[in-house]
Enzyme design. Structure first.
Site, PDB file in Angstrom:
ATOM      1  N   VAL A 108       0.827  -1.200   0.000  1.00 18.52           N
ATOM      2  CA  VAL A 108       0.000   0.000   0.000  1.00 18.52           C
ATOM      3  C   VAL A 108       0.866   1.256   0.000  1.00 18.52           C
ATOM      4  O   VAL A 108       0.372   2.363   0.056  1.00 18.52           O
ATOM      5  CB  VAL A 108      -0.966   0.036   1.208  1.00 18.52           C
ATOM      6  CG1 VAL A 108      -1.966  -1.099   1.106  1.00 18.52           C
ATOM      7  CG2 VAL A 108      -0.202  -0.046   2.520  1.00 18.52           C
ATOM      8  N   ASP A 109       2.177   1.076  -0.028  1.00 20.68           N
ATOM      9  CA  ASP A 109       3.060   2.242  -0.078  1.00 20.68           C
ATOM     10  C   ASP A 109       3.694   2.317  -1.467  1.00 20.68           C
ATOM     11  O   ASP A 109       3.287   1.623  -2.385  1.00 20.68           O
ATOM     12  CB  ASP A 109       4.136   2.152   1.016  1.00 20.68           C
ATOM     13  CG  ASP A 109       4.912   0.836   0.949  1.00 20.68           C
ATOM     14  OD1 ASP A 109       4.735   0.078  -0.029  1.00 20.68           O
ATOM     15  OD2 ASP A 109       5.688   0.568   1.876  1.00 20.68           O
ATOM     16  N   ASP A 110       4.709   3.146  -1.622  1.00 25.24           N
ATOM     17  CA  ASP A 110       5.304   3.307  -2.945  1.00 25.24           C
ATOM     18  C   ASP A 110       6.418   2.315  -3.200  1.00 25.24           C
ATOM     19  O   ASP A 110       7.518   2.663  -3.604  1.00 25.24           O
ATOM     20  CB  ASP A 110       5.801   4.740  -3.112  1.00 25.24           C
ATOM     21  CG  ASP A 110       4.627   5.684  -3.227  1.00 25.24           C
ATOM     22  OD1 ASP A 110       3.681   5.332  -3.954  1.00 25.24           O
ATOM     23  OD2 ASP A 110       4.636   6.740  -2.576  1.00 25.24           O
TER      24      ASP A 110
END
Ligand code: 6R9
Length: 695
Positions: free
Chosen positions: A564-566
């Site tokens: 869910v992050d980069d």
């Protein structure tokens, strides 16, 4: 200059961290809908398998799990006692922890006060118990006729010789050693030799470029770098020593000079005389190491002394040095290996991961050897000289446990079942998957075709940071649902929280966090305690935040839905979008870049880069190639963008933040799902990007 063009401000923020794939409607992998949470599609282990398994029923799992939660100190102490400790830990300090930033600094300690050595437990202990003649490692080279093996006593001799050499050149407890080797037996030997003398190894995957290696060397300042002159991977010759030379020039410019480059002559790839040599720093392994005694005293270290540093990608451009310590990591990797693969002393175990990644640390080297297992190391590419190679190897050695990544499963699936069918594979009994979610179609092919519908699959969810398996089937215990990592390992308390950090019960979907520490947890990020707390413990107070989205179904099975992050996951390799952006903007003709992940049939995710050129520079194919080359040379070939999309401008908010949500939709051609673009500083850029999609 614009090194971090996108700026950290665009990265995951606690407040706007919204699971990109975690919502129930978005729960697809490679476009496949996740199976509904009913019993449809349950795959049971056979009665024979369960009958012989270490954990043979859901009830037995539940009892053990409950005990591990109710009495973690007792549960883990019992396992720890099966290892040798020079000095026992203080019984009231089995675990000391604070995972809540609001209550003070984060702290995780296991078996404090205990003194041990992981090399002793992984090697000497078996020799002393009379298993010295058991094979520790089989080695299969790039070409099908190249192989080798080492017994536990031969392994001990080799580890001691290298340990003695390292000591002789002044490497001691707490010193860093960088290891940049391909999958030769010398790689685990080097790791174990460091551990034996209390040195901290930092293995850098030998697919990383000179720049990436230099960055890591600059960060951890090793006394010695260990490498080999060259390696053949498939038909390609890779001159590793030249890459190391270039990296040492760079790190010296950064103020870090490494005194010794110990180079193994990998004769099958390149002869000594063809190797470029730097007098003063370079030493041939074969010239020095074999002259040292095959006995070397152990450095007894504290349970909380560092064992290794392993760099991994995060949401910003700078790789994170994940630090693992000794005692807890030892107990955790050994017990997870044993249970998740239902390990038996007769097993022949093959994990296709490279020791340059965490999987190779915990489940090629430490976990299996701590159990006295027979480990197979394979140097080459899994489809060389043809896509049947893996099964050829399985039959040649009688592999019983085969642990790999979904990307390999998908690529072999695409090559066709006929390559599998040519081989017997009857030795196989347990299969494993790691690195990314395995989509149900690949799961079924792995199960039905590779495993002849007999071998349970352990789909192990875990991370560099967790040290070992966190959510995994125990193959004899549970019926499986293809694509689900099933249930937590002993002692692990996964929770799924909403964006406010509230735990959700029952069937739900959200952010995957872990409550309470477990022995294998990393203890910090090397030299950056702030980033450690900010990245992992501040997003949701009181919990370790994994960075993954997860759904729990009505039966309690866990379904991982991706980062869910980069961070994107390409063929199971973690790559920070910021790292790729940083490489792109270092190109003199690139003004700005934004990178997103897109679904990729084989790799799981591919790298899609939006690139804004410096004013007046025309688009061209050559420029596209040169941008890709820049990424290859700054990070490594595995991070090369699959697509460069010319972007006259990028969609930004008025405060200058790039709206990646929109870029992801454009990249995956979901143009009717662009959502609200009215908050953009210049909504017109979206149309420009869509028009330029096909150039
Ligand atoms: C061991 C390893 C960690 C990230 C993790 C997650 C993904 C790994 C997975 C999985 C779904 C699995 N991941 N195993 N996702 N199912 N069985 O791969 O470590 O390189 O640190 O990557 O990989 O997204 O957060 P690492």
């Amino acid at each position: 200059r614009r090194r971090w063009a996108m700026g950290a401000s665009d990265r995951l923020k606690v407040a706007d961290a919204r699971p990109r794939h975690a919502g129930p409607c978005a729960a697809t992998m490679l476009g496949e809908p996740l199976p509904a949470s009913d019993d449809h599609g349950l795959v049971h282990p056979s009665a024979d398998f369960s009958a012989q398994a270490l954990v043979s029923s859901p009830q037995q799992y539940q009892e053990m799990y409950q005990r591990s939660i109710d009495d973690p100190a007792g549960f883990w102490s019992e396992i720890a006692e099966t290892f040798y400790w020079k000095q026992k830990w203080s019984p009231d300090e089995v675990c000391t922890e604070n995972l809540d930033v609001t209550k003070g600094p984060i702290k995780i300690e296991w078996f404090k006060g205990g003194k041990t050595n992981i090399c002793y437990n992984a090697v000497d202990r078996h020799v002393e118990a009379g298993d010295g003649e058991k094979i520790a490692m089989y080695w299969e080279g790039n070409e099908p006729d190249q192989d080798g093996k080492l017994t536990y006593s031969a392994l001990l001799d080799k580890v001691c010789q290298l340990a003695n050499y390292l000591k002789s050149v002044g490497v001691g407890k707490g010193d860093a050693v960088v290891i940049y080797l391909p999958m030769l037996m010398e790689l685990p030997i080097a790791m174990l030799a460091c551990a034996r003398i209390g040195a901290v190894h930092s293995v850098v995957f030998a697919g990383f470029s000179a720049d990436a290696l230099a960055q890591r060397i600059t960060d951890c300042k090793p006394k010695v770098v260990i490498t080999c002159n060259a390696v053949k991977r498939g038909p390609k010759l890779i001159p590793l020593k030249d890459i190391v030379d270039a990296s040492l020039v760079q790190s010296a410019k950064n103020g870090v000079s490494v005194g010794i480059c110990l180079t193994y002559e990998n004769q099958l790839a390149m002869k000594k005389e063809n190797t470029r040599w730097i007098t003063g720093t370079d030493v041939w392994w074969q010239d020095v190491v074999p002259n040292f005694p095959t006995r070397c005293d152990m450095e007894w270290v504290d349970a909380e002394d560092p064992l290794f540093l392993l760099y991994t990608s995060g949401s910003t451009g700078k790789p994170k040095g994940v630090l693992h310590t000794t005692g807890g990591y030892m107990v955790y990797t050994a017990s997870t290996f044993k249970h998740a693969f239902d390990y038996k002393p007769t097993d022949i175990y093959w994990c296709t991961a490279d020791c340059g990644w965490i999987t190779g640390h915990s489940y090629v080297t430490y976990g299996p050897l701590l159990n006295g297992a027979i480990v197979l190391l394979y140097e080459g590419a899994p489809n060389y000289p043809n896509p049947g190679r893996c099964w050829d190897i399985v039959d040649k050695y009688g592999v019983t446990i085969f642990y790999t990544a979904p990307t390999l499963v998908r690529s072999l699936m695409r090559d066709g079942s006929e390559y599998v069918d040519q081989y017997s594979r009857k030795s196989l009994r347990v299969l494993g998957s790691v690195g990314e979610p395995i989509n149900p179609t690949a799961w079924r092919w792995f199960y039905n075709v590779v495993g002849n519908s007999r071998c349970p699959i352990s789909d192990t969810w875990w991370q560099t940071e967790t040290g070992g398996f966190m959510i995994t089937p125990l193959p004899g215990a549970w019926p499986q649902k293809p694509g689900s990592a099933t249930f937590p390992f002993f002692g692990v308390q996964p929770v799924i929280v909403d964006e406010k950090g509230r735990e959700m019960e029952g069937e739900c979907s959200g952010y995957l966090c872990i409550k309470k520490s477990w022995p294998g947890a990393f203890r910090t990020l090397f030299g950056d305690k702030d980033r450690y707390e900010t990245t992992y413990f501040k997003p949701f107070s009181g919990y370790y935040f994994s960075g993954d989205g997860c759904r729990r179904d009505k039966d309690g099975y866990h379904w991982l839905t991706g980062r869910v992050d980069d961070v994107i996951n390409v063929s199971g390799h973690r790559i920070g979008t910021a790292e790729v952006e940083s490489a792109l903007v270092s190109h003199p003709k690139c003004a700005e870049a934004a990178v997103v992940g897109i679904d990729h049939e084989v790799k799981g995710q591919g790298i899609y880069a939006f690139v804004t050129l410096v004013d007046g520079i025309p688009y061209s194919d050559d420029l596209r190639k040169s941008l890709v080359m820049t990424v290859r040379s700054q990070i490594g070939a595995f991070a090369a963008p699959d697509k460069i999309h010319w972007a006259p401008g990028l969609p930004k908010t008025r405060s200058g933040k790039i709206m990646r949500r929109i870029l992801r939709k454009i990249a995956s051609r979901q143009l009717d799902e662009l959502g609200d673009t009215s908050t953009l500083a210049d909504p017109g850029v979206v149309d420009q990007l869509i028009t330029l999609s096909d150039t």
